[in-house]
Design a protein around this motif. Structure first.
Motif, PDB file in Angstrom:
ATOM      1  N   ALA A  19       0.824  -1.201   0.000  1.00 17.68           N
ATOM      2  CA  ALA A  19       0.000   0.000   0.000  1.00 17.68           C
ATOM      3  C   ALA A  19       0.862   1.256   0.000  1.00 17.68           C
ATOM      4  O   ALA A  19       0.590   2.220  -0.719  1.00 17.68           O
ATOM      5  CB  ALA A  19      -0.924  -0.012   1.218  1.00 17.68           C
ATOM      6  N   VAL A  20       1.925   1.239   0.804  1.00 18.40           N
ATOM      7  CA  VAL A  20       2.849   2.373   0.850  1.00 18.40           C
ATOM      8  C   VAL A  20       3.520   2.575  -0.511  1.00 18.40           C
ATOM      9  O   VAL A  20       3.606   3.694  -1.033  1.00 18.40           O
ATOM     10  CB  VAL A  20       3.904   2.149   1.955  1.00 18.40           C
ATOM     11  CG1 VAL A  20       5.053   3.135   1.823  1.00 18.40           C
ATOM     12  CG2 VAL A  20       3.266   2.253   3.332  1.00 18.40           C
ATOM     13  N   LEU A  21       3.984   1.490  -1.108  1.00 15.31           N
ATOM     14  CA  LEU A  21       4.713   1.573  -2.374  1.00 15.31           C
ATOM     15  C   LEU A  21       3.812   2.007  -3.523  1.00 15.31           C
ATOM     16  O   LEU A  21       4.283   2.618  -4.489  1.00 15.31           O
ATOM     17  CB  LEU A  21       5.347   0.220  -2.687  1.00 15.31           C
ATOM     18  CG  LEU A  21       6.515  -0.167  -1.771  1.00 15.31           C
ATOM     19  CD1 LEU A  21       6.806  -1.656  -1.889  1.00 15.31           C
ATOM     20  CD2 LEU A  21       7.751   0.650  -2.107  1.00 15.31           C
ATOM     21  N   SER A  22       2.518   1.697  -3.426  1.00 10.46           N
ATOM     22  CA  SER A  22       1.609   2.047  -4.522  1.00 10.46           C
ATOM     23  C   SER A  22       1.492   3.556  -4.700  1.00 10.46           C
ATOM     24  O   SER A  22       1.108   4.020  -5.775  1.00 10.46           O
ATOM     25  CB  SER A  22       0.221   1.444  -4.285  1.00 10.46           C
ATOM     26  OG  SER A  22      -0.438   2.106  -3.215  1.00 10.46           O
ATOM     27  N   GLY A  23       1.828   4.302  -3.665  1.00 12.51           N
ATOM     28  CA  GLY A  23       1.783   5.753  -3.764  1.00 12.51           C
ATOM     29  C   GLY A  23       3.143   6.380  -3.951  1.00 12.51           C
ATOM     30  O   GLY A  23       3.298   7.589  -3.747  1.00 12.51           O
ATOM     31  N   ALA A  24       4.140   5.586  -4.353  1.00  2.20           N
ATOM     32  CA  ALA A  24       5.520   6.085  -4.433  1.00  2.20           C
ATOM     33  C   ALA A  24       5.981   6.343  -5.861  1.00  2.20           C
ATOM     34  O   ALA A  24       7.180   6.387  -6.124  1.00  2.20           O
ATOM     35  CB  ALA A  24       6.464   5.084  -3.751  1.00  2.20           C
ATOM     36  N   GLY A  25       5.048   6.492  -6.788  1.00  5.60           N
ATOM     37  CA  GLY A  25       5.423   6.837  -8.154  1.00  5.60           C
ATOM     38  C   GLY A  25       5.909   5.683  -9.000  1.00  5.60           C
ATOM     39  O   GLY A  25       6.502   5.894 -10.063  1.00  5.60           O
ATOM     40  N   LEU A  26       5.679   4.453  -8.562  1.00  4.32           N
ATOM     41  CA  LEU A  26       6.082   3.270  -9.323  1.00  4.32           C
ATOM     42  C   LEU A  26       4.993   2.904 -10.329  1.00  4.32           C
ATOM     43  O   LEU A  26       3.809   3.183 -10.120  1.00  4.32           O
ATOM     44  CB  LEU A  26       6.339   2.102  -8.380  1.00  4.32           C
ATOM     45  CG  LEU A  26       7.528   2.283  -7.426  1.00  4.32           C
ATOM     46  CD1 LEU A  26       7.316   1.476  -6.156  1.00  4.32           C
ATOM     47  CD2 LEU A  26       8.816   1.865  -8.105  1.00  4.32           C
ATOM     48  N   ASP A  27       5.396   2.255 -11.399  1.00  4.62           N
ATOM     49  CA  ASP A  27       4.420   1.803 -12.386  1.00  4.62           C
ATOM     50  C   ASP A  27       3.721   0.518 -11.947  1.00  4.62           C
ATOM     51  O   ASP A  27       2.558   0.283 -12.314  1.00  4.62           O
ATOM     52  CB  ASP A  27       5.121   1.554 -13.736  1.00  4.62           C
ATOM     53  CG  ASP A  27       5.762   2.812 -14.286  1.00  4.62           C
ATOM     54  OD1 ASP A  27       5.035   3.790 -14.504  1.00  4.62           O
ATOM     55  OD2 ASP A  27       6.996   2.826 -14.465  1.00  4.62           O
ATOM     56  N   GLU A  28       4.423  -0.308 -11.182  1.00  3.44           N
ATOM     57  CA  GLU A  28       3.887  -1.606 -10.780  1.00  3.44           C
ATOM     58  C   GLU A  28       4.300  -1.921  -9.357  1.00  3.44           C
ATOM     59  O   GLU A  28       5.447  -1.674  -8.966  1.00  3.44           O
ATOM     60  CB  GLU A  28       4.483  -2.719 -11.662  1.00  3.44           C
ATOM     61  CG  GLU A  28       3.613  -3.269 -12.748  1.00  3.44           C
ATOM     62  CD  GLU A  28       4.295  -4.472 -13.392  1.00  3.44           C
ATOM     63  OE1 GLU A  28       3.729  -5.577 -13.280  1.00  3.44           O
ATOM     64  OE2 GLU A  28       5.382  -4.313 -13.966  1.00  3.44           O
ATOM     65  N   VAL A  29       3.383  -2.488  -8.584  1.00  3.24           N
ATOM     66  CA  VAL A  29       3.708  -3.074  -7.280  1.00  3.24           C
ATOM     67  C   VAL A  29       3.168  -4.501  -7.306  1.00  3.24           C
ATOM     68  O   VAL A  29       1.961  -4.716  -7.433  1.00  3.24           O
ATOM     69  CB  VAL A  29       3.096  -2.281  -6.109  1.00  3.24           C
ATOM     70  CG1 VAL A  29       3.435  -2.967  -4.793  1.00  3.24           C
ATOM     71  CG2 VAL A  29       3.588  -0.838  -6.116  1.00  3.24           C
ATOM     72  N   VAL A  30       4.059  -5.467  -7.220  1.00  7.38           N
ATOM     73  CA  VAL A  30       3.692  -6.876  -7.312  1.00  7.38           C
ATOM     74  C   VAL A  30       3.960  -7.538  -5.960  1.00  7.38           C
ATOM     75  O   VAL A  30       5.057  -7.438  -5.413  1.00  7.38           O
ATOM     76  CB  VAL A  30       4.502  -7.602  -8.406  1.00  7.38           C
ATOM     77  CG1 VAL A  30       4.135  -9.079  -8.455  1.00  7.38           C
ATOM     78  CG2 VAL A  30       4.262  -6.942  -9.757  1.00  7.38           C
ATOM     79  N   VAL A  31       2.957  -8.227  -5.432  1.00 12.63           N
ATOM     80  CA  VAL A  31       3.085  -8.986  -4.189  1.00 12.63           C
ATOM     81  C   VAL A  31       3.128 -10.470  -4.533  1.00 12.63           C
ATOM     82  O   VAL A  31       2.229 -10.972  -5.228  1.00 12.63           O
ATOM     83  CB  VAL A  31       1.921  -8.702  -3.220  1.00 12.63           C
ATOM     84  CG1 VAL A  31       2.079  -9.516  -1.940  1.00 12.63           C
ATOM     85  CG2 VAL A  31       1.836  -7.213  -2.897  1.00 12.63           C
ATOM     86  N   LEU A  32       4.144 -11.165  -4.059  1.00 12.64           N
ATOM     87  CA  LEU A  32       4.298 -12.593  -4.320  1.00 12.64           C
ATOM     88  C   LEU A  32       3.993 -13.394  -3.055  1.00 12.64           C
ATOM     89  O   LEU A  32       4.419 -13.012  -1.957  1.00 12.64           O
ATOM     90  CB  LEU A  32       5.730 -12.909  -4.755  1.00 12.64           C
ATOM     91  CG  LEU A  32       6.297 -12.131  -5.945  1.00 12.64           C
ATOM     92  CD1 LEU A  32       7.769 -12.507  -6.139  1.00 12.64           C
ATOM     93  CD2 LEU A  32       5.499 -12.413  -7.209  1.00 12.64           C
ATOM     94  N   ASP A  33       3.289 -14.503  -3.200  1.00 14.83           N
ATOM     95  CA  ASP A  33       3.075 -15.411  -2.069  1.00 14.83           C
ATOM     96  C   ASP A  33       2.996 -16.830  -2.596  1.00 14.83           C
ATOM     97  O   ASP A  33       2.365 -17.079  -3.636  1.00 14.83           O
ATOM     98  CB  ASP A  33       1.800 -15.056  -1.304  1.00 14.83           C
ATOM     99  CG  ASP A  33       1.829 -15.604   0.110  1.00 14.83           C
ATOM    100  OD1 ASP A  33       2.000 -14.814   1.059  1.00 14.83           O
ATOM    101  OD2 ASP A  33       1.688 -16.842   0.281  1.00 14.83           O
ATOM    102  N   ARG A  34       3.637 -17.752  -1.879  1.00 10.20           N
ATOM    103  CA  ARG A  34       3.656 -19.150  -2.332  1.00 10.20           C
ATOM    104  C   ARG A  34       2.326 -19.843  -2.091  1.00 10.20           C
ATOM    105  O   ARG A  34       2.032 -20.875  -2.699  1.00 10.20           O
ATOM    106  CB  ARG A  34       4.792 -19.923  -1.648  1.00 10.20           C
ATOM    107  CG  ARG A  34       4.651 -20.081  -0.162  1.00 10.20           C
ATOM    108  CD  ARG A  34       5.705 -21.029   0.418  1.00 10.20           C
ATOM    109  NE  ARG A  34       7.056 -20.569   0.190  1.00 10.20           N
ATOM    110  CZ  ARG A  34       7.938 -21.230  -0.569  1.00 10.20           C
ATOM    111  NH1 ARG A  34       7.604 -22.346  -1.174  1.00 10.20           N
ATOM    112  NH2 ARG A  34       9.153 -20.762  -0.716  1.00 10.20           N
ATOM    113  N   ASP A  35       1.507 -19.324  -1.185  1.00  7.86           N
ATOM    114  CA  ASP A  35       0.220 -19.956  -0.888  1.00  7.86           C
ATOM    115  C   ASP A  35      -0.828 -19.577  -1.922  1.00  7.86           C
ATOM    116  O   ASP A  35      -0.798 -18.476  -2.504  1.00  7.86           O
ATOM    117  CB  ASP A  35      -0.291 -19.509   0.483  1.00  7.86           C
ATOM    118  CG  ASP A  35       0.427 -20.195   1.626  1.00  7.86           C
ATOM    119  OD1 ASP A  35       1.188 -21.144   1.371  1.00  7.86           O
ATOM    120  OD2 ASP A  35       0.225 -19.777   2.779  1.00  7.86           O
TER     121      ASP A  35
END
Length: 469
Positions: A19-35
């Motif tokens: 959520a923090v990174l989504s407002g930091a001017g990035l084009d993509e924020v990807v969350v990875l989880d093995r489950d």
């Protein structure tokens, strides 16, 4: 050129960081989880403490709401059946120094619900309000060099060929099972100091249907006594969503609770006060007893590493884990994400030189108070591995025991303890002049001989009790 951040782990620490990174001017924020993440508030395999009691303290909830503005996390959780519990009036708490009184004054609150509900609510709120993509994949390593991390190596959860996923910033929020030290070794960075303090705590938990008439019975906890020279033994009855009680018993090395239903009840009845056992003796169990031994305190002093690569931040349980008996982990995860947000705001760029190191150091500072709270008590249990009480520990212990004794009959002392327990303030609150004076004066009211129940609550307890006590 597209700019991307990758977060490893879709628990609260990872989703709040996203959520923090989504407002930091990035084009993509990807969350990875093995489950494979559930579609609703259901238990998932990757949470070793997922079936046990979790408390979201007021300080942690405030941080979460700041990190996902407009999502109304508190309202969402309450609408889904979570309970808001006042530490001053809505809790029955037997401490090693005696029962705390209940005061008819506004005080700090905490939210109680299953870990499954909290994880799902945070995950859905972030997905709805932030530009975040969640993918199922296992992060198996870092790409880049000792100078800069360039991304992660990923594979399908069941194995298969590895591929690379480039990133300007990687956040490891993968929890207790983090492999960050091995990943750093793979980049040629080693020598990180690690400390483990393990009291051998075993948690045993079971869900019950709340009996008719007991819907408003307060959260009830019999705390372990770290100072008695014998294994820790504790129990809690906590209201959760779905008209259920989550009942957890905990015992340190040599005093572990059993997994069989009859032994579970006997364990609760054998505590210094049998109130938890009396309550559940007349309640309908809904599940088997689930055990967990993943409870040690582990601190990775990443902030002290001689060298740190650009582009890598570590948060939540991947940075430090705590004995879950103290209810601190989720709040500390939120504080770490908030620390990352502050550093991003100062730097103005997720790829700014020195950002990653500053973020790790800032997150580590948010760990300090929780670590002190957990370890300063756990080192007193017999058979603990990784620590012994120091002279400073003994001084602090003597003071906090005297304050807890005062809190059994002093609102000023109890208020100081609640402020720190709720994680609204640092432990320095215990040393303010009003708290010191209340501690030195001692309890102005006599110790309670039994739990401070209202007449209606006393009738409820009597009606439920099948033990003949």
């Amino acid at each position: 050129m597209s700019r991307r951040a990758v977060v490893v782990g879709a628990g609260p620490a990872g989703m709040l960081a996203a959520a923090v990174l989504s407002g930091a001017g990035l084009d993509e924020v990807v969350v990875l989880d093995r489950d494979e993440l559930p579609e609703g508030p259901e238990h998932r395999r990757g949470l070793p403490q997922g079936r046990h009691a979790h408390l979201l303290m007021g300080g942690g909830l405030t941080a979460m709401e700041e990190l996902v503005p407009g999502a109304g996390l508190r309202a969402r959780l309450l609408a889904a059946g979570a309970h808001e519990v006042s530490l001053s009036s809505g809790t029955l708490a037997r401490t090693p120094e005696g029962w705390l009184r209940r005061w008819r004054r506004t005080g700090p609150v905490m939210l109680t619900c299953t870990r499954a509900l909290l994880d799902w609510t945070v995950r859905e709120a972030v997905r709805e309000h932030c530009r975040v993509e969640v993918r199922r994949a296992a992060a198996v390593g870092l790409t880049g060099s000792a100078a800069r991390v360039r991304g992660v190596r990923i594979a399908a959860p069941g194995g298969g060929p590895e591929t690379g996923l480039d990133a300007d910033l990687v956040v490891d929020a993968s929890g207790r099972g983090t492999r960050v030290l091995a990943w750093l070794d793979g980049l040629g960075l080693s020598g990180v100091r690690v400390r483990t303090v393990d009291a051998g705590l075993v948690n045993a938990s079971r869900l019950y249907r709340v009996p008719p008439g007991a819907e408003r019975f307060p959260l009830t906890v019999v705390h372990a006594d770290p100072y008695a020279g014998r294994p820790a033994r504790s129990a809690m009855v906590m209201p959760v969503e779905g008209d259920r009680w989550l009942v957890s018993c905990g015992g340190s090395r040599g005093g572990e609770p059993p997994a069989d239903p009859e032994g579970f009840l006997r364990y609760a009845l054998a505590l210094p006060d049998p109130i938890v056992g009396r309550l559940i003796s007349g309640a309908q169990p809904l599940t088997d007893v689930h055990l967990s031994r993943s409870t040690s305190n582990v601190r990775r002093y990443l902030e002290d590493a001689p060298r740190w690569p650009e582009g890598l931040v570590v948060l939540g349980d991947a940075l430090a884990t705590f004995n879950p008996a103290y209810g601190q982990g989720m709040s500390v995860a939120a504080f770490g994400a908030r620390a990352l947000g502050r550093e991003l705001a100062r730097a103005g760029d997720a790829a700014a030189p020195g950002l990653a190191r500053r973020a790790v150091r800032s997150a580590a500072r948010s760990v300090d108070a929780a670590w002190l709270t957990a370890v300063s008590q756990d080192v007193h249990y017999p058979g603990v591995r990784g620590g012994r009480p120091s002279a400073a520990d003994r001084v602090v212990t003597a003071y906090t025991r005297r304050m807890t004794r005062a809190a059994t009959g002093s609102y000023a002392a109890a208020s100081a303890l609640w402020d720190v327990t709720s994680m609204r303030t640092s432990p320095a609150r215990l040393f303010r002049p009003d708290a010191i004076l209340a501690t030195l004066a001692g309890p102005p009211l006599p110790l309670l001989a039994q739990a401070p129940l209202t007449p209606a609550e006393r009738r409820t307890l009597r009606d439920l009790d099948r033990t003949g006590r």
